[in-house]
Design a protein around this motif. Structure first.
Motif, mmCIF file in Angstrom:
data_model
loop_
_atom_site.group_PDB
_atom_site.id
_atom_site.type_symbol
_atom_site.label_atom_id
_atom_site.label_comp_id
_atom_site.label_asym_id
_atom_site.label_seq_id
_atom_site.Cartn_x
_atom_site.Cartn_y
_atom_site.Cartn_z
ATOM 1 N N ASP A 3 0.813 -1.214 0.000
ATOM 2 C CA ASP A 3 0.000 0.000 0.000
ATOM 3 C C ASP A 3 0.852 1.272 0.000
ATOM 4 N N TYR A 4 2.120 1.123 -0.319
ATOM 5 C CA TYR A 4 3.025 2.294 -0.260
ATOM 6 C C TYR A 4 2.684 3.297 -1.366
ATOM 7 N N ARG A 5 2.464 4.539 -0.984
ATOM 8 C CA ARG A 5 2.256 5.616 -1.951
ATOM 9 C C ARG A 5 3.006 6.843 -1.413
ATOM 10 N N GLY A 6 4.097 7.197 -2.071
ATOM 11 C CA GLY A 6 4.923 8.308 -1.620
ATOM 12 C C GLY A 6 5.005 9.391 -2.674
ATOM 13 N N TYR A 7 5.216 10.607 -2.214
ATOM 14 C CA TYR A 7 5.287 11.757 -3.112
ATOM 15 C C TYR A 7 6.697 12.351 -3.002
ATOM 16 N N ALA A 8 7.462 12.192 -4.076
ATOM 17 C CA ALA A 8 8.882 12.505 -4.044
ATOM 18 C C ALA A 8 9.175 13.852 -4.684
ATOM 19 N N GLY A 9 10.186 14.533 -4.155
ATOM 20 C CA GLY A 9 10.630 15.804 -4.710
ATOM 21 C C GLY A 9 11.721 16.399 -3.835
ATOM 22 N N GLN A 10 12.234 17.531 -4.251
ATOM 23 C CA GLN A 10 13.241 18.252 -3.477
ATOM 24 C C GLN A 10 12.571 19.411 -2.756
ATOM 25 N N ILE A 11 12.775 19.494 -1.453
ATOM 26 C CA ILE A 11 12.178 20.572 -0.675
ATOM 27 C C ILE A 11 12.762 21.907 -1.143
ATOM 28 N N ALA A 12 11.898 22.792 -1.626
ATOM 29 C CA ALA A 12 12.349 24.072 -2.164
ATOM 30 C C ALA A 12 12.687 25.064 -1.065
ATOM 31 N N ALA A 13 11.992 24.982 0.062
ATOM 32 C CA ALA A 13 12.236 25.893 1.177
ATOM 33 C C ALA A 13 11.564 25.347 2.410
ATOM 34 N N GLY A 14 12.042 25.786 3.586
ATOM 35 C CA GLY A 14 11.419 25.395 4.829
ATOM 36 C C GLY A 14 11.708 23.964 5.241
#
Length: 444
Positions: free
Chosen positions: A247-258
């Motif tokens: 059931d793995y559902r992940g949302y990947a990306g590079q943190i732009a700030a904070g």
């Protein structure tokens, strides 16, 4: 070669800076001198430069060849592409972008300075402040680069006269101040001879300020975005579909700030749906908190519709979404940008259709006056634009976030980058208004 140890590097800060200036002002020579005199050049690199210099009939090494690596650059004697160099001293690590000086390649300066915390703008002491100097200062101000160094080069060719340096420094500082550049440090140098680059000059005892390297090592670094508005542009949805993680559902990306924390309430834009962070993975390992520039995978408690281009933000700090964007732009393409121009607007990881609704003004570099309603922007022009997008976008002001307050306009026909934009004022509009008189997919 520098003897800086791994332990020393781990304790130093990082400074990203860019060089700019007109053709033949000596940018590449300055960079080469900086690398050479700070002992950041490998022996084989220096040997290759010496060999290339001898083959061109030069008695001494041409240090500009350390950065002008393209064959076309060496043949023409100018910098064409942005050359990135990495070096370090015991006090600081550096990422340097040597940008072109020729007006044709001013667009590349936007690329090189977009992430810089400091810009070194060179001026030939014999020529003083010229139009390209003013253009580079305007771009640095537009990109909100917090520190500027005016390097008055070739002082050896004006007999190291203090009066020449003082006049140029006064003119440039006044111009940069009018642009809103917060800090200007003027340094008289001779990149060819090495005066005031790494070592203090014996020829200018009237100057009591820092050398270029001393200033680079000590200028305050303020690129820490960990306390800014938290923003995570979704780049990819990860669903491994394995027996261990069905059931793995992940949302990947590079943190732009904070920063983001497990348990934090978040909103997904532009849909406005909310949830809580149930987990954060960094390099495949769970963590409790993640911050700016880390590449992460965020897991949410609720199964909601999220795809590439969405923006995850704290629920209490969500920017407004809008279809109408007003921004200051630098036009970088050969083809003009005109009112009515149909473009693609790329903001973060999202790309949408858009139309240029108006070009209210163009900046006149000579006196910083505004030319009203020019009708178009040509290559290297700086101006204001109003853009209507096909979909609502969550945009920040560029003053608040250089990452989520910026965008580029793209030619939909061939993918050419047309314009680099910085959001100055965005205003929300009601529901999309369609023009039923046309049906080409571009009216919104």
């Amino acid at each position: 070669m520098s003897t800086t140890t791994t332990e020393e590097l781990s304790a130093t800060t990082l400074l990203r800076f860019a060089t700019a200036g007109s053709v033949d002002d000596g940018k590449s020579t300055l960079v080469g001198r900086l690398l050479h005199d700070s002992k950041s050049v490998l022996a084989d690199q220096l040997e290759a430069v010496e060999h290339a210099s001898r083959s061109r009939g030069q008695d001494t090494p041409d240090l500009a060849l350390l950065t002008d690596g393209l064959r076309a650059e060496r043949e023409q004697g100018i910098t064409i592409d942005v050359a990135y160099r990495y070096f370090a001293t015991p006090r600081r690590r550096f990422i340097l972008a040597d940008t072109p000086g020729h007006v044709q390649y001013t667009r590349n300066m936007v690329t090189g300075a977009s992430t810089a915390e400091l810009t070194v703008i060179l001026v030939d002491a014999r020529n003083g402040v010229v139009e390209q100097t003013r253009r580079h200062a305007a771009i640095a101000a537009l990109l909100r680069v917090p520190h500027a160094v005016l390097a008055v080069n070739k002082m050896d060719l004006v007999e190291y006269r203090e009066s020449v340096f003082a006049a140029i420094a006064e003119e440039f500082t006044a111009y940069a101040t009018d642009l809103g550049v917060p800090e200007v440090t003027a340094i008289p140098i001779s990149a060819l001879a090495g005066d005031n680059v790494v070592e203090a000059s014996a020829n200018m005892d009237w100057y009591g300020g820092p050398t270029v390297l001393e200033h680079l090592e000590t200028v305050p670094v303020s690129h820490d975005l960990s306390h800014c508005h938290a923003r995570l542009p979704v780049q990819y949805v990860i669903r491994p579909q394995t027996a261990d993680h069905p059931d793995y559902r992940g949302y990947a990306g590079q943190i732009a700030a904070g920063s983001f924390r497990v348990g934090e309430s978040v909103t997904v834009l532009p849909s406005g749906r909310t949830s809580k962070i149930s987990g954060i993975d960094v390099l495949g390992r769970p963590v409790a908190v993640a911050w700016t520039a880390q590449s992460v995978t965020v897991l949410l408690e609720d199964d909601i519709d999220i795809s590439r281009g969405d923006l995850i933000v704290p629920a209490k700090d969500a920017p407004a979404t809008t279809q109408d964007i007003e921004a200051t732009v630098c036009h970088v393409a050969d083809q003009p940008l005109t009112v009515g121009h149909r473009v693609l607007l790329k903001h973060g990881t999202r790309t949408v259709k858009a139309i240029v609704k108006d070009i209210p003004s163009r900046l006149t570099l000579d006196d910083l006056s505004l030319h009203p309603h020019p009708g178009q922007l040509v290559a290297n022009d700086i101006g204001r634009v109003k853009i209507r997008t096909a979909e609502r976008l969550p945009v920040d002001s560029y003053a608040d976030s250089r990452r989520t307050g910026s965008f580029i306009l793209i030619d939909p026909a061939d993918g050419t980058t047309l314009t680099a934009g910085m959001v100055g004022e965005s205003f929300a509009s009601p529901e999309p208004v369609r023009d039923e008189t046309e049906d080409d997919g571009w009216d919104f």
